[in-house]
Each structure stands twice: as structure tokens, then as C-alpha cells.
Motif scaffolding. Structure first.
Motif, mmCIF file in Angstrom:
data_model
loop_
_atom_site.group_PDB
_atom_site.id
_atom_site.type_symbol
_atom_site.label_atom_id
_atom_site.label_comp_id
_atom_site.label_asym_id
_atom_site.label_seq_id
_atom_site.Cartn_x
_atom_site.Cartn_y
_atom_site.Cartn_z
ATOM 1 N N ILE A 70 -68.178 1.841 30.427
ATOM 2 C CA ILE A 70 -68.885 3.121 30.781
ATOM 3 C C ILE A 70 -68.908 4.007 29.606
ATOM 4 O O ILE A 70 -68.112 4.443 29.063
ATOM 5 C CB ILE A 70 -68.196 3.732 31.868
ATOM 6 C CG1 ILE A 70 -67.943 2.980 33.311
ATOM 7 C CG2 ILE A 70 -68.894 5.042 32.316
ATOM 8 C CD1 ILE A 70 -67.277 3.345 34.222
ATOM 9 N N GLY A 120 -73.791 7.130 29.230
ATOM 10 C CA GLY A 120 -74.689 7.145 30.204
ATOM 11 C C GLY A 120 -74.927 5.751 30.819
ATOM 12 O O GLY A 120 -76.039 5.764 31.565
ATOM 13 N N THR A 121 -74.470 4.701 30.502
ATOM 14 C CA THR A 121 -74.896 3.316 31.058
ATOM 15 C C THR A 121 -73.480 2.712 31.432
ATOM 16 O O THR A 121 -72.311 2.893 30.791
ATOM 17 C CB THR A 121 -75.363 2.528 29.986
ATOM 18 O OG1 THR A 121 -76.458 3.161 29.587
ATOM 19 C CG2 THR A 121 -75.921 1.117 30.547
ATOM 20 N N ILE A 122 -73.712 2.116 32.629
ATOM 21 C CA ILE A 122 -72.415 1.220 32.999
ATOM 22 C C ILE A 122 -72.738 -0.373 32.718
ATOM 23 O O ILE A 122 -73.839 -0.655 33.269
ATOM 24 C CB ILE A 122 -72.298 1.335 34.588
ATOM 25 C CG1 ILE A 122 -71.903 2.903 34.730
ATOM 26 C CG2 ILE A 122 -71.133 0.652 35.110
ATOM 27 C CD1 ILE A 122 -71.785 3.220 36.246
ATOM 28 N N CYS A 139 -75.456 5.963 34.709
ATOM 29 C CA CYS A 139 -74.345 6.426 35.198
ATOM 30 C C CYS A 139 -74.689 7.727 36.006
ATOM 31 O O CYS A 139 -73.868 8.432 36.857
ATOM 32 C CB CYS A 139 -73.344 7.194 34.061
ATOM 33 S SG CYS A 139 -72.100 6.089 33.421
ATOM 34 N N ALA A 189 -74.433 6.848 39.902
ATOM 35 C CA ALA A 189 -73.462 5.924 40.168
ATOM 36 C C ALA A 189 -72.157 6.595 40.823
ATOM 37 O O ALA A 189 -72.115 7.822 40.474
ATOM 38 C CB ALA A 189 -73.284 5.204 39.094
ATOM 39 N N LEU A 215 -69.022 -0.065 42.667
ATOM 40 C CA LEU A 215 -69.668 0.690 42.093
ATOM 41 C C LEU A 215 -71.200 0.465 42.354
ATOM 42 O O LEU A 215 -71.669 -0.429 42.585
ATOM 43 C CB LEU A 215 -69.769 0.509 40.410
ATOM 44 C CG LEU A 215 -68.662 1.230 39.687
ATOM 45 C CD1 LEU A 215 -68.736 0.559 38.180
ATOM 46 C CD2 LEU A 215 -68.567 2.493 39.511
ATOM 47 N N SER A 238 -75.154 2.382 42.808
ATOM 48 C CA SER A 238 -76.291 3.161 42.219
ATOM 49 C C SER A 238 -77.335 2.809 43.226
ATOM 50 O O SER A 238 -77.355 1.965 43.869
ATOM 51 C CB SER A 238 -76.631 2.760 41.019
ATOM 52 O OG SER A 238 -77.349 1.661 40.681
ATOM 53 N N LEU A 273 -66.779 7.967 35.033
ATOM 54 C CA LEU A 273 -68.105 8.342 35.686
ATOM 55 C C LEU A 273 -68.583 9.649 35.354
ATOM 56 O O LEU A 273 -69.882 9.919 35.046
ATOM 57 C CB LEU A 273 -68.074 7.726 37.133
ATOM 58 C CG LEU A 273 -68.312 6.325 37.262
ATOM 59 C CD1 LEU A 273 -67.918 5.992 38.772
ATOM 60 C CD2 LEU A 273 -69.396 5.614 36.839
ATOM 61 N N GLY A 325 -69.513 10.282 31.895
ATOM 62 C CA GLY A 325 -70.565 9.854 31.459
ATOM 63 C C GLY A 325 -71.929 10.387 31.969
ATOM 64 O O GLY A 325 -72.924 10.046 31.584
ATOM 65 N N ARG A 326 -71.846 11.153 33.019
ATOM 66 C CA ARG A 326 -72.909 11.706 33.695
ATOM 67 C C ARG A 326 -73.425 12.865 32.801
ATOM 68 O O ARG A 326 -74.389 13.387 32.997
ATOM 69 C CB ARG A 326 -72.484 12.381 35.225
ATOM 70 C CG ARG A 326 -72.677 11.132 36.091
ATOM 71 C CD ARG A 326 -72.443 11.817 37.272
ATOM 72 N NE ARG A 326 -71.954 10.758 38.360
ATOM 73 C CZ ARG A 326 -70.831 10.547 38.988
ATOM 74 N NH1 ARG A 326 -69.801 11.234 38.522
ATOM 75 N NH2 ARG A 326 -70.643 9.457 39.693
#
Length: 172
Positions: free
Chosen positions: A100, A103-105, A119, A122, A138, A140, A167, A170-171
Motif C-alpha cells: 500500500i 495511492g495504490t494497493i 486506495c 478501497a 480488500l 474497491s 489505507l 494512502g487516501r
């Protein structure tokens, strides 16, 4: 069993075991998960052999009475147990990687399947249908992936706040 690593924004594809990121910057989370499998030690193997020998010794009396299936069953049971232990020791343990960052998982399982999702929308869904089981999913809008399948119940419970925190960071 899991290992937590940080990903530096200066080196987005290099893993480091400690965070060398200035305060106020989100380094991201890299989570290596692997099935916890311990091998039998030599004393444990010797104990297993002694138990097998005792099992065969105790099957002598039924064999002397004409019940020949008892020693055959004992021998087949011990052979099946030894085969199962050796097969388990030689097989590769299941594992997963969850990242994470930025901004990406990203999730990759032991079979090589990879899942990428943003993210922003999600969320972590912890489903506990019974007190002894827990599923971490998880979700999205475009994808969902179950994580931590190779971990035990206590390890999954410990990961819930860690992943939720990553998370939320990450947002931003």
C-alpha cells in the motif's frame, strides 16, 4: 507469519527494513505474509520413530492370535504419516505480498496472480462468521481480493488496524 517493511518515496521499488523517510511523508507499507510451518527437529523425529516401534510391538499380540490385519494396518498408518510429514516439509509454503503506497494497493499471491487497485475508494472488510474464523477482504469498486489466507487467526486480527491505518494514509 508476516514481515512489515517500509517503502521509501525516493526509492519506490527498493525495500528497506527501516524507514528513512522525513516526517510528514507517507512511506507506504509492504507486508510479506507466509504460512507458518515449522519442521520437525531431530529429537522429534526420534520420538516419532520410537512411537512407531511401540505401535508395532503392541500389534504383536493380535498377530499371534491370528489377526494379521492389525500389524498391516499399523505399518500402513506409520508409512502414511511419514510420507505426509516429508511431503509437507518439501513443499513450498503459501505466501502473499501486500503493498500500500502512493495511492495504490498491489497484492500478489503465491500463484503469481496480481491485483492492483486505487486506495481512494478501497476499504478493508473483516468478516468473522464464527469466532474461530476471520476473512480479510480488500474491496474497491472494480476489484476485491482476500488477503491473509496463509495466516493464522491471531495474525489476521493483528493486521486489521495496521492495514486500516495504511489505507487511511494512502487516501491522503
Amino acid at each position: 507469519m508476516y514481515e512489515i517493511l517500509c517503502r521509501s518515496p525516493e526509492r519506490p521499488f527498493a525495500l528497506s527494513a527501516h524507514s528513512d523517510v522525513p516526517q510528514g511523508h507517507h512511506a507506504g507499507l509492504v507486508l510479506h505474509m507466509r504460512e507458518n510451518r515449522s519442521h520437525l527437529s531431530e529429537p522429534a523425529r526420534q520420538t516419532f520413530a520410537v512411537l512407531g516401534a511401540m505401535m508395532m510391538a503392541l500389534s504383536i499380540l493380535p498377530a499371534m492370535s491370528g489377526h494379521w490385519l492389525v500389524p498391516a494396518y499399523c505399518l500402513m498408518t506409520m508409512g502414511a504419516l511419514v510420507f505426509a510429514l516429508e511431503y509437507n516439509a518439501r513443499s513450498k509454503p503459501a505466501g502473499e505480498v501486500l503493498e500500500i503506497a502512493h495511492g495504490t494497493i498491489r497484492h500478489r499471491d503465491a500463484d503469481g496472480r496480481a491485483t492492483h487497485m486505487p486506495c481512494l475508494f478501497a476499504k478493508l472488510d473483516a468478516q468473522a462468521p464464527t469466532p474461530s474464523s476471520l476473512r480479510l477482504i480488500l474491496r474497491s469498486p472494480k476489484a476485491s481480493v482476500e488477503i491473509g489466507r496463509c495466516l493464522g487467526l491471531e495474525e489476521r486480527q493483528a493486521l486489521i488496524p495496521l492495514i486500516a491505518s495504511a489505507l487511511s494514509q494512502g487516501r491522503r
